[in-house]
Design an enzyme around this catalytic site. Structure first.
Site, PDB file in Angstrom:
ATOM      1  N   HIS A 184       0.826  -1.203   0.000  1.00 41.93           N
ATOM      2  CA  HIS A 184       0.000   0.000   0.000  1.00 41.93           C
ATOM      3  C   HIS A 184       0.866   1.262   0.000  1.00 41.93           C
ATOM      4  O   HIS A 184       0.573   2.228  -0.679  1.00 41.93           O
ATOM      5  CB  HIS A 184      -0.899  -0.033   1.238  1.00 41.93           C
ATOM      6  N   HIS A 222     -11.127   2.343  -1.499  1.00 34.37           N
ATOM      7  CA  HIS A 222     -11.191   1.830  -0.134  1.00 34.37           C
ATOM      8  C   HIS A 222     -11.889   0.479  -0.185  1.00 34.37           C
ATOM      9  O   HIS A 222     -12.918   0.273   0.446  1.00 34.37           O
ATOM     10  CB  HIS A 222     -11.896   2.830   0.791  1.00 34.37           C
ATOM     11  N   ASP A 256      -5.939  14.330   1.024  1.00 33.44           N
ATOM     12  CA  ASP A 256      -4.817  14.396   0.083  1.00 33.44           C
ATOM     13  C   ASP A 256      -4.869  15.690  -0.731  1.00 33.44           C
ATOM     14  O   ASP A 256      -3.841  16.239  -1.101  1.00 33.44           O
ATOM     15  CB  ASP A 256      -4.839  13.185  -0.863  1.00 33.44           C
ATOM     16  N   GLN A 279     -11.183   2.129   9.698  1.00 38.18           N
ATOM     17  CA  GLN A 279     -11.250   3.400  10.403  1.00 38.18           C
ATOM     18  C   GLN A 279     -12.703   3.861  10.530  1.00 38.18           C
ATOM     19  O   GLN A 279     -13.547   3.495   9.728  1.00 38.18           O
ATOM     20  CB  GLN A 279     -10.457   4.480   9.666  1.00 38.18           C
TER      21      GLN A 279
END
Lengths: 702, 226
Positions: free
Chosen positions: A27, A75, A97, A217
Site C-alpha cells: 500500500h 477503499h 490528500d 477506520q
C-alpha cells in the site's frame, strides 16, 4: 526480515518491525508496481506536479495561474468489512490528500462496483457504500458530481469503491508533502485512537474472512470539515502538509522527512483514549489527522487556527539532518532506523504468464428483439437516480451538468473555465485483453469528455488486481499499464498520479476481473454542450462499427465470441475532434459516445426521455453486415449525435477520414425503437418498470 | 454592511449564499459564529450545511449557541432572519420558528429539483414576488416538516411542494412534510425558514434549465435594505 537484520546487524524491537511492516507494505511502498509505473508518460505542457513526484495527487495547469489537483483512491478492503465507514473514510482520505496540497476540494466522483443485487449481502454493501459516501461528502460540503455504478459477480466478496477528487489552487501556492530542509517542527492535529490499526498491511493482503473490523477506520465528517477549513487557513504558513493515511504516523513522518531525519516524542501525541501502547500510536490510522512541517516561529499561529474550533494541535518533534527516524516513548527510544532503509524497500518484479482463456467463437442465434430487450434491461445501464440523489451534488454552486445529465461531469472553476471530468473502467474487456483494455479506457474517457465539448488534459489511474504473485494476475497488471501508457502518450493526457490496489480476491482466492480505472480531466475551450432532444432531429452515427464484440455487454449476456475491440488511436482522436468542433459550431444538440451496450446502449437515454427512435440498420457504417455487431458491438471511436438535417452535411464535410452517416430520426412514438421501418419494438415496460425503477425497487425490499 | 451570513463549524453553503446575495445586489459578509455581533446587522442568513456535524439532531447544537440567542433577539426586534436548509433546522430547534423537521419518510438524503407554490406574499422574501410557482433544489435528510396544529401550520406556511402548475398534492411531497410544507415564516413575516436552496437557483449556468427563481427570493433582502 533477514535483509533488515543483516543491514542493521542487530535484532529489532516490536515497534521497529511494525515500522518496517507499514513502510514496506504494498500500500505504501508500491514495491510490486513501481518499476512499471515509471513507464507512464508524466510530463507535458499542463503538468504542474506529475507522478514522479510521488505525492499521490497530481496537478494540472488550467490557466490564469490556477491548477487543479487530481486524486483517485479506493477503499476496497475496508468497504468489504464495514461498507459505511469504509466508503466514508475513502472520501475523507481523498479530501485530505487534496487539502495537503493547499487546494480547495471542489468535486468528487465515485466509481462503485458490487456483485449482483439478487444477493442480499450485495444490497447491504451497496446501500451502505452509497450512504457512507453521502454521509461524508455531504457533511463536508464537496459535491459528488458523477461516477459509475456497475455490477458483476466478480465483486461479490470484494466490492470496488473508488473515489476521485478534484481540488483547485493557485499554482504558486501548492504545498509540498515533503520537507526540503531540516530544522522544522513536526505538528500533528487531531486525536489518535484505536481504529484502523495496521490498515495499510490489511489493505496489502487478501481479506481473511475473519474479524477484521479493528483495521477499519471510523469516519467523523464533522472533524473532517474542521480539518478542511482550518488546514486551508494555515496552508500558506507551513512548509509541508501530509495526511495521516495508510500506515499512520510512522509512515507520514518518514515520508515527509524525505530522506532527512526526524525525532518524535510519542508522549506528546494527543490521544483519544488513554494508555495506548507506543506501537498503537505509531500505526493507528484514526482519520481526520494531519501532519505539518512548520517553522518554529509560526507554530503558534498554525495551532491557533485549529484551537478556534477546539481541535487538538500539538508539536510532537522536529525534522533533523541525521537521516535517522527516531520515536521516543517515556524517555526510551522505541524506534531508531535509518531513513534510507525505510524508504527503499526491496522491489519485486513477479513472473508474468498469459492466461489461457476458453475461446468460444460460436455466434449465438439470438432474436434481435429479445437481445434488445435484454440489453436495455441490464442493471449497468439503468438510471442511477437512487444513488446520486443521496449526494449533495450541487453544493458549491459550480455543478454545470448534473449527475445523469451527460456522459461527463462538468464544473465551473474560479477562473471561469469549465472542467470536465470522467472515470472509466471496463473489466469485461480487461479480462479478455488487458493491453487493449488499457488503451480502450483512456480512449473512452477522452470520448466522454468530448461529448460535452472538452478536450482531455491529463489523468490519474487506479490499478486494481488480484494477488500480484500470481503470474496471470501480474501479466494483466503489466499489460494494462502498457495500454494506458500508450494511449495517454498519444492523446497528450499524461498520467499525473495514481494508486495501485492488489490482493482483490474472493473467498475462494479467485482474483477480481482486472479493473484498471482512469479518471480524466479536460477543459472546454469554447462552447460546452448540455444535451437536448427534440422530435424530428436526425440521428447520426460518427465512426465505423467493427464486428469486434468480445468482452461486450451483449456477449456477457449471451455468451462470449468474436474478436476483442482494438483501439485505433488516431481514429479516436479524429472522431473526438470532430465532435468538439461540431459542438462549437452549434451543429449538434446531443452527443453520446458508443460504449456499454453498443449502439442500442447509446440510443437508450433518448428513448428513456420519452422519445421514439427510428433507425435503418443498413445506414450504419460497419465492416460487417452482422446485425448483432451493428447493434451491440462496443468497438471504439464512435458517437451517436442528434442534429438538424442541414448539420448532417456539415458533419460529413468536416470529418477527416471518419465515417458519418445519418441512420434515422427521433420520433414522437414514445419509447418505441423502430428498425428498418418494419420492426417496431415498444420498450415502455423496460423503461418504466426497469430503467427508472430497478434500483429503487431492488434496494427498498430486502 | 447589513446582512450577516453565519458560518458555524460544519456550515457548507456560506460562500454559495454570499455569492448569490452578491448576484442579487445585496451587500453581505460571511461571519464566523463566535465573532457574530447582532447589533452590527439588520439581517442575518443562516445557510445550509451540517452545523456541528448535525450530531445529536440536525441543528440542535448550533441552536444552543450564544450566536442563536442573539439571533433570537434580532428576530424579536423585527430584524430579518432567514434560514436555509440546515439554517431552517436551526431556527426550529432554537424555537424561533414553530414546528419540527424530522427525518425524510424514506430515511434517505435526497437531492432533487422540485416545484413549490408560494402560499404567502407577506414575508420578507416573497413580498413583491411576481410568480407563484418556483423551481428550486432540495438536498436534505431531515426535511419532513411537522407541526402538531395543522391549522396554524397552514397559516404560517410560505412554500408548498407542488407540480409545475402549482397543484399541491401528496404526489409532489418529497419527504412526507405535513401539508407539503417546504418553508414557513412567523406571523410577522420577518423570520423565514425553508428547506429548498434559493442560492442554488441563482445562477443561469448552474441552475436546472437556467431557471433563477432562487434569485427572485433572495432579492427580497434588497427590498429590506432599501
Amino acid at each position: 526480515m533477514e535483509l533488515v537484520r543483516k543491514t542493521l546487524n542487530r535484532e529489532l524491537s516490536e515497534e521497529e518491525w511494525l515500522t518496517i511492516d507499514a513502510l514496506w507494505s504494498e500500500h505504501c511502498s508500491y514495491k510490486s508496481s513501481k518499476f512499471f509505473l515509471t513507464s507512464f508518460p508524466s510530463s507535458g505542457k499542463n503538468v504542474v506536479m506529475g507522478i514522479e513526484d510521488w505525492q499521490d495527487a497530481g496537478a494540472l495547469d488550467v490557466g490564469d495561474g490556477y491548477a487543479i489537483i487530481l486524486k483517485v483512491e479506493s477503499h476496497n478492503h475496508p468497504s468489504a468489512v464495514d461498507p459505511f465507514n469504509g466508503s466514508a473514510t475513502g472520501v475523507g482520505g481523498v479530501i485530505r490528500d487534496i487539502i495537503s496540497k493547499g487546494a480547495r476540494p471542489i468535486a468528487l466522483l465515485d466509481m462503485i462496483r458490487v456483485g449482483n443485487l439478487d444477493n442480499k449481502r450485495n444490497k447491504w454493501l451497496l446501500k451502505n457504500i452509497i450512504a457512507g459516501i453521502g454521509f461524508y461528502g455531504n457533511s463536508i460540503g464537496v459535491p459528488v458530481v458523477g461516477g459509475e455504478l456497475s455490477f458483476d459477480d466478480t465483486y461479490t466478496d470484494n466490492p470496488l469503491v473508488d473515489v476521485a477528487g478534484v481540488g483547485v489552487v493557485k499554482k504558486d501556492k501548492i504545498v509540498p508533502s515533503v520537507i526540503k530542509q531540516p530544522g522544522l517542527k513536526i505538528v500533528i492535529v487531531g486525536l489518535t485512537g484505536l481504529d484502523g490499526l495496521g490498515g495499510a498491511s490489511f489493505a496489502s493482503r487478501k481479506l481473511s474472512g475473519e474479524d477484521e473490523i479493528g483495521a477499519v477506520q471510523i469516519a467523523d465528517p464533522f472533524a473532517g470539515k474542521v480539518v478542511l477549513d482550518a488546514t486551508l487557513e494555515v496552508s500558506d504558513k507551513v512548509e509541508a502538509i501530509k495526511d495521516l493515511g495508510g500506515g499512520g504516523l510512522v509512515v507520514a513522518v518518514t515520508e515527509m522527512a524525505n530522506g532527512f531525519g526526524a525525532i518524535v516524542n510519542l508522549d506528546d501525541v494527543p490521544l483519544r483514549v488513554k494508555d495506548l501502547s507506543p506501537a498503537e500510536i505509531l500505526i493507528s490510522e484514526t482519520q481526520e489527522r494531519m501532519l505539518f512541517a512548520v517553522k518554529p516561529e509560526r507554530v503558534k499561529e498554525v495551532c491557533e487556527a485549529f484551537e478556534y474550533y477546539e481541535y487538538p494541535c500539538a508539536v510532537i518533534g522536529e525534522f533533523t539532518g541525521d537521516k535517522r527516524i527516531r520515536f521516543l516513548y517515556r524517555g526510551k527510544e522505541v524506534v531508531d532506523l535509518p531513513s534510507d532503509l525505510l524508504l527503499r524497500p526491496p522491489r519485486y518484479r513477479w513472473d508474468v504468464r498469459r492466461s489461457k482463456r476458453e475461446v468460444l467463437n460460436e455466434r449465438p442465434e439470438v432474436d434481435v428483439e429479445r437481445a434488445i430487450r435484454k440489453v436495455v434491461s441490464s442493471p449497468d445501464l439503468v438510471d442511477k437516480f437512487w444513488a446520486y440523489s443521496q449526494f449533495d451534488y450541487e453544493v458549491g454552486t459550480s455543478t454545470v451538468l448534473k449527475p445523469g445529465e451527460a456522459d461527463s461531469a462538468l464544473i465551473s472553476l474560479p477562473n471561469g473555465k469549465l472542467l470536465a471530468i470522467k472515470g472509466d473502467a471496463n473489466p469485461d474487456l480487461c479480462v479478455e485483453d488487458p493491453y487493449e483494455c488499457g488503451k480502450y479506457i483512456v480512449a473512452e474517457a477522452y470520448r466522454n469528455l468530448a461529448t460535452v465539448g472538452a478536450k482531455g488534459i491529463g489523468l490519474v489511474d487506479h490499478l486494481q488486481f488480484g494477488d500480484p504473485r500470481k503470474p496471470e494476475v501480474y501479466y494483466q497488471f503489466v499489460e494494462s499499464i502498457r495500454g494506458i501508457a500508450e494511449a495517454s502518450q498519444f492523446f497528450g493526457t499524461p498520467v499525473v498520479g495514481g494508486k495501485v490496489s492488489f490482493y482483490n480476491e474472493n473467498k475462494e482466492g479467485k482474483p477480481i476481473k482486472p479493473t484498471p480505472l482512469v479518471v480524466m480531466a479536460g477543459i472546454v475551450e469554447g462552447k460546452f454542450l448540455r444535451p437536448r432532444i427534440f422530435e424530428g432531429l436526425s440521428i447520426v452515427v460518427v465512426g465505423l462499427t467493427r464486428n469486434e464484440i468480445r468482452g461486450s455487454l451483449f456477449t456477457k449476456l449471451f455468451g462470449n465470441y468474436g474478436e476483442v475491440p482494438k483501439t485505433r488511436l488516431n481514429e479516436e482522436l479524429m472522431a473526438s475532434e470532430l465532435i468538439i468542433r461540431a459542438i462549437n459550431e452549434g451543429k449538434t444538440t446531443f452527443v453520446k459516445d458508443i460504449s456499454k451496450g453498443g449502439l442500442v446502449g447509446a440510443l437508450l437515454p433518448i428513448i428513456a426521455k420519452g422519445f421514439g427512435v427510428s433507425i435503418r440498420t443498413r445506414a450504419i457504417p460497419s465492416d460487417d453486415e452482422d446485425i448483432l455487431a451493428k447493434l451491440f458491438s462496443e468497438s471504439g471511436a464512435r458517437f451517436v449525435l442528434l442534429a438538424e438535417e442541414e448539420s448532417v452535411k456539415w458533419l460529413e464535410e468536416n470529418a477527416k477520414g471518419i465515417y458519418v452517416s445519418k441512420i434515422g430520426r427521433v420520433t414522437k412514438e414514445q419509447k418505441v425503437l423502430e428498425l428498418d421501418n418494419e420492426k417496431r419494438i415498444d420498450l415502455s415496460k423496460e423503461i418504466d418498470n426497469y430503467y427508472y425503477n430497478y434500483l429503487e425497487e431492488v434496494m427498498s425490499n430486502y | 454592511m447589513r446582512v450577516a451570513v453565519i458560518k458555524f463549524p460544519g456550515t457548507t453553503c456560506e460562500i454559495d449564499v454570499y455569492k448569490a446575495l452578491r448576484e442579487a445586489n445585496v451587500e453581505s459578509e460571511v461571519v464566523r459564529y463566535k465573532e457574530f455581533d447582532g447589533d452590527k446587522y439588520n439581517a442575518v442568513v443562516i445557510p445550509g450545511g451540517f452545523s456541528f456535524g448535525d450530531y445529536l439532531r440536525a441543528g440542535s447544537i448550533a441552536a444552543n449557541t450564544d450566536t442563536m440567542r442573539q439571533i433570537k433577539e434580532m428576530a424579536d426586534s423585527g430584524k430579518v432572519v432567514v434560514g436555509i436548509c440546515n439554517g431552517f433546522q436551526i431556527l426550529v430547534e432554537s424555537g424561533i420558528l414553530e414546528g419540527a423537521l424530522l427525518p425524510n419518510l424514506n430515511m434517505r438524503f435526497l437531492s432533487k429539483w422540485v416545484y413549490v407554490r408560494v402560499n404567502r406574499f407577506d414575508t420578507v422574501l416573497t413580498k413583491g414576488l411576481n410568480k407563484n410557482v418556483l423551481r428550486l433544489p432540495i438536498a436534505h435528510a431531515e426535511g419532513r416538516y411537522y407541526h402538531d396544529k395543522p391549522e396554524l401550520a397552514k397559516r404560517l406556511a410560505v412554500l408548498l411542494y407542488s407540480d409545475e402548475r402549482g397543484n399541491v398534492d401528496e404526489r409532489y411531497n418529497p419527504n412526507g412534510s405535513v401539508l407539503n410544507i417546504a418553508g414557513i415564516a412567523n406571523e410577522e413575516g420577518n423570520v423565514i425558514g425553508m428547506m429548498p436552496h434559493p442560492e442554488r437557483a441563482s445562477f443561469k449556468l448552474t441552475s436546472q434549465d437556467g431557471s433563477i427563481d432562487g434569485l427572485s427570493l433572495l432579492r427580497g433582502l434588497k427590498r429590506v435594505e432599501a
